[in-house]
Each structure stands twice: as C-alpha cells, then as structure tokens.
Design a protein around this motif. Structure first.
Motif, PDB file in Angstrom:
ATOM      1  N   VAL A 246       0.852  -1.182   0.000  1.00 10.15           N
ATOM      2  CA  VAL A 246       0.000   0.000   0.000  1.00 10.15           C
ATOM      3  C   VAL A 246       0.891   1.236   0.000  1.00 10.15           C
ATOM      4  CG1 VAL A 246      -1.841   1.244   1.193  1.00 10.15           C
ATOM      5  CG2 VAL A 246      -1.705  -1.238   1.380  1.00 10.15           C
ATOM      6  N   HIS A 247       0.772   2.035  -1.040  1.00  6.61           N
ATOM      7  CA  HIS A 247       1.560   3.264  -1.087  1.00  6.61           C
ATOM      8  C   HIS A 247       0.849   4.405  -0.371  1.00  6.61           C
ATOM      9  CE1 HIS A 247       4.928   2.163  -3.541  1.00  6.61           C
ATOM     10  NE2 HIS A 247       4.196   1.806  -4.567  1.00  6.61           N
ATOM     11  N   ALA A 248      -0.459   4.493  -0.589  1.00  5.67           N
ATOM     12  CA  ALA A 248      -1.195   5.624  -0.019  1.00  5.67           C
ATOM     13  C   ALA A 248      -2.658   5.278   0.197  1.00  5.67           C
ATOM     14  CB  ALA A 248      -1.093   6.838  -0.954  1.00  5.67           C
ATOM     15  N   GLU A 249      -3.251   6.016   1.146  1.00  2.00           N
ATOM     16  CA  GLU A 249      -4.673   5.866   1.451  1.00  2.00           C
ATOM     17  C   GLU A 249      -5.257   7.270   1.522  1.00  2.00           C
ATOM     18  OE1 GLU A 249      -5.111   2.154   4.498  1.00  2.00           O
ATOM     19  OE2 GLU A 249      -5.721   4.137   5.219  1.00  2.00           O
ATOM     20  N   VAL A 250      -6.351   7.476   0.836  1.00  2.00           N
ATOM     21  CA  VAL A 250      -6.953   8.802   0.875  1.00  2.00           C
ATOM     22  C   VAL A 250      -8.401   8.676   1.332  1.00  2.00           C
ATOM     23  CG1 VAL A 250      -7.441  10.894  -0.464  1.00  2.00           C
ATOM     24  CG2 VAL A 250      -5.541   9.424  -1.134  1.00  2.00           C
ATOM     25  N   ASN A 251      -8.772   9.414   2.354  1.00  2.87           N
ATOM     26  CA  ASN A 251     -10.191   9.499   2.746  1.00  2.87           C
ATOM     27  C   ASN A 251     -10.796  10.545   1.822  1.00  2.87           C
ATOM     28  OD1 ASN A 251      -9.573   7.670   4.714  1.00  2.87           O
ATOM     29  ND2 ASN A 251      -9.436   9.181   6.356  1.00  2.87           N
ATOM     30  N   ALA A 252     -11.157  10.073   0.637  1.00  2.00           N
ATOM     31  CA  ALA A 252     -11.419  10.998  -0.461  1.00  2.00           C
ATOM     32  C   ALA A 252     -12.855  11.515  -0.512  1.00  2.00           C
ATOM     33  CB  ALA A 252     -11.069  10.315  -1.786  1.00  2.00           C
ATOM     34  N   GLU A 293       3.440   9.838  -4.003  1.00  2.00           N
ATOM     35  CA  GLU A 293       2.820  10.954  -3.282  1.00  2.00           C
ATOM     36  C   GLU A 293       1.489  11.296  -3.918  1.00  2.00           C
ATOM     37  OE1 GLU A 293       7.105  13.069  -2.590  1.00  2.00           O
ATOM     38  OE2 GLU A 293       5.398  14.376  -3.044  1.00  2.00           O
ATOM     39  N   VAL A 294       0.525  11.580  -3.090  1.00  2.00           N
ATOM     40  CA  VAL A 294      -0.793  11.976  -3.587  1.00  2.00           C
ATOM     41  C   VAL A 294      -1.076  13.389  -3.109  1.00  2.00           C
ATOM     42  CG1 VAL A 294      -3.255  11.449  -3.600  1.00  2.00           C
ATOM     43  CG2 VAL A 294      -1.591   9.589  -3.392  1.00  2.00           C
TER      44      VAL A 294
END
Lengths: 336, 371
Positions: A246-252, A293-294
C-alpha cells in the motif's frame, strides 16, 4: 484550476451504474465520442472540438441477432487496441462488441443464464483492452473472459477464462502509461474488494492478489505499475501492483466512489462519487523513496447529483467530463 | 440486475402508503374504527403468506405498470375506495418518498434498516391483532434470513436496480418542497455534510508511506463539506434502535389542511389489457385473498377523497377528472371476470416475447378455479 464548459445534452438520463461514462478521442477527425448507459440503451454522442457539432446515436442491448432486448446494460466502454477500436457493451444477457462508431456489431457472446432464476444475478461488468489483441470482460460469477481480437473482421475468439474472483467483478483496467517496462498488464476488481493483478499472454498469469477489506472496489486504474482503487467507503488506495504494497490511502469521499480515471501523461487522478463531488489529484512517483505521493488539486460539486461517471477527455487531463444519476447531460470542465 | 428487489420494494412502498393513509384518513375525520379496519386489511393482504412467498422468489423487477397495478389492488384490498385522482396522488407520494429514501441511504445496506423502520411502524399498527402480527413477525424473520448475509456490493446492485426503476421520476411534492428536501426542479437535495456512513471516514486526509524511510506522511485537504463522524450501526435484528431515520413516519404527509367534505368518489378499474400474463401471478394471489375475505362479494365500500381541493392544487399538474361510472359492488365481480378472460387469452396465444419463463402457471390455474 478548472472551469465549467457548456454541457452536452444526451437523449436519456444516466443510470446509477459504476463507471457510467466512456470517452474516445479521435484526433484525426477532431472529435470526441462519449457513451452513457440508460437502462437497456447506450447514448452515444460525438462532439466536434470546436463545440459546434454534435451528433447522437442510441444503441440498444441485443440478444444475439434479435433486434432489441429489454435486458439491462451494465457498462459500455471503448477498447483501444493498436489495430482497431471497439465499443463493448456488457449486459444481463451477454457481451456485444461494435465498431467504434457503433455502426456494426462485430461480435456477440451469450452468458450462461440458468433455466430457473437463482438468487445470484447474472450479468457481465468490467471491460478492458489489454496489450496488442485482448479484450477482457468480467462476469457476475467472478470469472474474467479473455477474448482474442483479430486486427480486423469479426473472428473474435474466447481465448481463456480466468477464475480467481469469487464475487461479482466490478471493474478492470489495463496498464495505461503506454510503456512496456511494467510487468503487470491488467488489474481486475470485485465486490469483496479483492484485486487480481495479471500478466497477459496466450495464458494469462496471475502475478498477485491484493486482498480486499470486505469493502467493494467499484473502480480501478493501472498506471506505471501502480494500482489506484476506489472503494464503497469513499476511500482511494494506491498500491504497487506486483507486490500489493500500500503506497497511499486517501479518505477521499463521504460516499461510495463510482468512477476513477487517470490521465497517463500528467499523472492526474480523477474521482467521482455519490457524495456529488468530483476531485482531481496528482500522483507523483518517487522511485528513490519507493513511494507515491498523492496531492489534492481540485474539487467540484455537481449540486444534488450522485455522480456515476467521471473521465478525462485527453491524456494530459486538460479536460474532464462527468455524468450523474437522473441527469440528462454530460457536464464538462476544462483547465482555466 | 438484482433478483432480490421485490420484497424491499413492496414492503417499503406499502409502508409509505400506510403512513399516508393513516394521516390523511385522520385528517378527513374518518371514524377510528374504519381507519383501523382499512389499515388492518391492507397489512393483512401485504403480509399474507402467498403474497410474501411470491415476492421473496428470486426474480427480476416487475414492470412499472405491474408495480402500480399491484399497489392499487393493495390499497383496494380494504373497504376503502379511492377515486382516480386520489390514487394517482397517493402513488406519486409513495414512490417519491421511497425514491428519496433509496437515494439518501448512507450505505446500500442501510436500505434494510429503512425497511425495518417501515416494518416497526406496521408492527405497531397491528399490535392488537395477533393473527396479522404473527404474519408481520414471520416476514421480519424472512427479511433477516435473506438479506443480512448479502454483501455491500450485492446491496448496492439492489439499490441500483431500484434507482433504475425510479429513474427520471421528479414529481414535486409540496411537503418535500416546503421542507427543502426537494428543489423546484424536482431533484432531491444532497447535503454536503452531516455524519458519514457507518464504516466510512470523514474526507480530508491523505496518508502515504515512504517505504525506504519507514515513515508515514499525512496531508489534509479541504473536503468542501461539513462532515462529521459516522453514526453507530443500526440494529438488523427483530427490534432495536435502527439509528437511520429514513423510513420512519415523519409527519410530511400531515400538512395542516382543513378537511373538506369527502367528494363522492367513483370506483376505478385497472385496465386489464395492459397486464402481461406472468405479471398476473401476484394479482391472482391478491384476488385469492380478496375472495377469502369477502365470499359474498356484496360488501359496501367506504369512498374517500384523500386530498382536499387545496392540496390537489398544490400538486400542480394534477387534473380532477371524474369519469361517470356505475358504482356497484358487482363491479368487482366484473373486473375479476375480465382478468380471468385475459389470462385465458394469454394461455391460448402463448407468452409475450419478453418473458423468459412462464412463472405462476400453477397460480393461474388456481385463479381460474376461483372464478
């Protein structure tokens, strides 16, 4: 960052289905095609780039050679292969493939429908063009059908059936960077959130299974060996395809995500959800740090509309289009 | 699409119908014992074993025409008779209310909680009548058995199927407009805030990992809304706090309107030639139960105009058109004979092409035997 353009009116409103917008850019003719599904009909619009000319066509679901069917269409999507472009429709009864302008049906594949209806719904959903000559389609049983597409003509063959998913397939995507350096060619997603990563070939090879967390994954993209997945909880997750890291998690989003898209030349990510918001993000690959990076760039609210389709209109992400449930128009945004 | 929509569709629409009838009949000063009788009769028909068994069979959604015909028949399974205008408005209100609930359900699974809200209210209506209460309790158990194992994805498919059924329905309801739940264009208001669904996080946080440095980086972004933490999960048992309020008896329908004298209403008939053979199956159950309730077919009916002239004007595009028909109890007999004749026609000519299977052959035979 973006401003609203004039919307394109469509003949009937968009149905609440995942990934309910497909866009095909035809540079030589300065045209863009859009498709939006409404029940058993696909609304096709071709829009000239000068914004002056629009032409409409409606395709109905079929059952083999029967003229029209009431069977509901789950998804319509253009498949771009090096030799040709096909428009693929998936429904409760089967899979239809058309020439890209929708004029001629090239191929029809019937789904196995049980004699007496079972509690498990039967339909096809999830469409992707893979590498040189494959089109993959998902089924409600979890199977993924791999079709071998000839460079012209209608001699399409079912090459393989991939059986890794146990839940209904929701979406799938092929590597869209255009580069051959990445091992993973295809990622498939299902209702349990499971993601399967494949390498294409005469026999497709399963590279990795990224487990779900019991949350449905409704939309998925694959870019530069990286999976972007949108979930029912409103989260977006970014994974490394072959390892599942998992690179990133966004509570989008505050509601179910219905559509994701990536602009391969710029790394822009577009998400649309039932919360009526469309968001644009930027993905930056950082191979030294082994990270992605997000960054959030932009959000737009389509007032009182549950979004069901959101797609970039070009590879740079200069423009994007949005559809919503009960909305009879395609809303467009262009960079200011 | 989903094969499991019918029980949720009819229980929720039936529930809304009961809320509206309860409030409107009271507002019209209809005597309590008549109101109770109407409610009990409708609940009894809706929850009857054959009806529920038919609904719970895995099957595609019925056409809109059939849905409407069944609901009209349900309303008229009581001693109440509504004129065309009242029935139309009742149907519009019911459907828009349920469309709102389906659309605004935080999670697709919460649709089951909405159904339980309707069931809880129905249970309260019939708490004094053990026979009907028992039918309701059995339906709770059936709902729990069939729906609680479904995944979120399957619930979403169910919800998408219902949304397709209500697509493009944008009737403006004065109570919704007043409460700012609906806009003038007919769209429902989707608030950009409030609690996020159970299991979701408040939007605004980006987390990514720099694997080689072993550290997590967090960024915030403006969510564009005023969201707050999720509500607790509602109860999916026979009883309990459902948490979700969609589907409860809000007083949307009891707008303070002075009751007027009921206009002499005229009995409406369903146009039998619109109904396809396989869709008559459910109706045959209803006819069967009607038969059982009133073997002598000469009961008197209570005619009601549900909505006063003022309320009717608020609905804008409704027209008060009263066709002159003979009002006689014998009309019921005639309608049933017509339906039986149509059934006979279909069995001779064969099925319409859209039907993949001939469901309900046994039930059609039963219906013929009832005539």
């Amino acid at each position: 960052m973006y401003h609203k353009e004039k919307s394109i009116q469509i003949k009937s409103s968009a149905s609440a289905l995942y990934n309910n917008l497909s866009v095909l850019r035809i540079a030589p003719r300065c045209l863009t095609y859009f498709t939006v599904v409404h029940a058993n009909v696909v609304n096709m619009v071709s829009a000239s780039w000068d914004g002056l000319n629009f032409s409409h066509r409606q395709l109905q679901s079929k059952e083999g050679n029967i003229a029209a069917s009431s069977s509901l269409i789950m998804q319509a999507s253009w498949c771009v292969l090096p030799s040709r472009e096909l428009l693929v429709l998936t429904s409760q009864k089967g899979i239809q493939m058309y020439e890209s302008d929708g004029s001629i049906m090239v191929y029809w594949h019937a789904l196995d429908n049980p004699e007496t209806p079972t509690a498990q719904a039967v339909f096809a959903r999830g469409i992707a063009a893979v590498r040189e000559n494959y089109i993959c389609v998902g089924i409600s049983s979890g199977s993924v059908l791999v079709f071998d597409i000839p460079s012209k003509g209608s001699n399409v063959m079912l090459s393989e059936v991939l059986e890794e998913h146990r839940d209904a397939v929701t979406d799938m995507a092929s590597e869209c960077s255009g580069s051959l350096e990445y091992m993973a060619d295809l990622v498939t997603a299902d209702d349990s959130g499971l993601l399967c990563v494949w390498k294409s070939g005469e026999d497709f090879q399963l590279l990795h299974k990224i487990p779900g967390f019991d949350v449905s994954c409704s939309s998925v993209k694959l870019w530069k060996g990286t999976v972007a997945a949108g979930y029912g909880t409103g989260q977006i997750r970014i994974y490394e395809a072959v390892t599942g890291i998992v690179h990133a998690e966004v509570n989008a989003h505050a509601r179910w995500i219905y559509s994701l898209d990536i602009a391969p030349f710029s790394g822009l990510l577009l998400s649309g959800a039932e919360d009526s918001l469309v968001r644009v993000w930027h993905l930056t690959m950082n191979p030294d740090a082994n990270s992605v990076e997000v960054e959030h760039l932009y959000s737009e609210c389509i007032t009182d509309t549950q979004i069901c389709g959101a797609k970039f209109c070009d590879g740079d992400g200069y423009a994007f289009a949005v559809t919503g449930y009960d909305l009879s128009e395609i809303i467009r945004y262009t960079q200011a | 699409m989903s094969m499991r929509t019918l029980p949720l569709l009819f229980i929720n629409l039936g529930g809304e119908m009961l809320y509206i009838l309860d409030q409107r009949l009271q507002a019209q000063n209809v005597p309590t014992e008549k109101t109770s009788k109407v409610m009990n009769d409708i609940i009894c028909t809706l929850f009857s074993k054959p009806f529920m068994e038919e609904l719970f069979k895995p099957q595609d959604m019925y056409s809109k025409r059939t849905q409407r015909a069944v609901l009209i028949r349900l309303a008229h399974s009581s001693i109440m008779r509504l004129n065309q205008a009242s029935m139309d408005k009742l149907y519009d209100l019911m459907t828009m209310a349920f469309k709102y609930q389906v659309l605004l359900c935080p999670r697709p699974r919460d649709l089951l909680l909405v159904t339980f809200n309707h069931m809880d209210a129905i249970r309260a209506f019939v708490s004094d009548t053990p026979a009907i209460l028992n039918q309701v309790e059995e339906t709770y158990q059936q709902l729990i058995k069939v729906y609680t194992p479904l995944s979120d994805g399957e619930f979403q498919l169910l919800r998408q199927t219902l949304l397709m059924c209500f697509q493009d329905l944008q009737i403006r309801v004065s109570a919704f407009l007043k409460d700012k739940v609906q806009t003038c264009s007919g769209r429902f208001v989707l608030p950009l805030g409030g609690p996020v669904p159970c299991g979701s996080e408040v939007p605004g946080l980006i987390r990514y990992w720099e694997a080689c440095r072993g550290q997590e980086v967090c960024h915030l972004f403006p969510s564009g809304g005023a969201y707050c933490g999720a509500l607790p999960e509602g109860s999916f048992h026979m009883s309990g706090d459902r948490v979700i309020t969609l589907g409860t008896n809000i007083s949307v329908y009891s707008a303070a309107v002075p009751p007027s004298k009921p206009i002499l209403a005229l009995q409406m008939s369903i146009a039998p030639n619109l109904l396809a053979k396989e869709e008559l199956t459910l109706l045959s159950h209803l006819l069967g139960s009607l038969e059982n309730q009133d073997p002598d077919k000469t009961r008197t009916f209570y005619r009601v105009n549900l909505f006063t002239v003022d309320m009717e004007e608020e609905y804008g595009n409704c027209e008060l058109s009263f066709q002159v028909l003979n009002i006689q109890a014998a009309k019921d007999q005639q309608a049933e004979e017509e339906l039986a004749r149509i059934v006979g026609e279909f069995t001779e000519k064969g099925e319409p092409s859209s039907s993949p299977r001939s469901k309900g052959d046994d039930l059609l035979t039963l219906m013929d035997e009832l005539q």
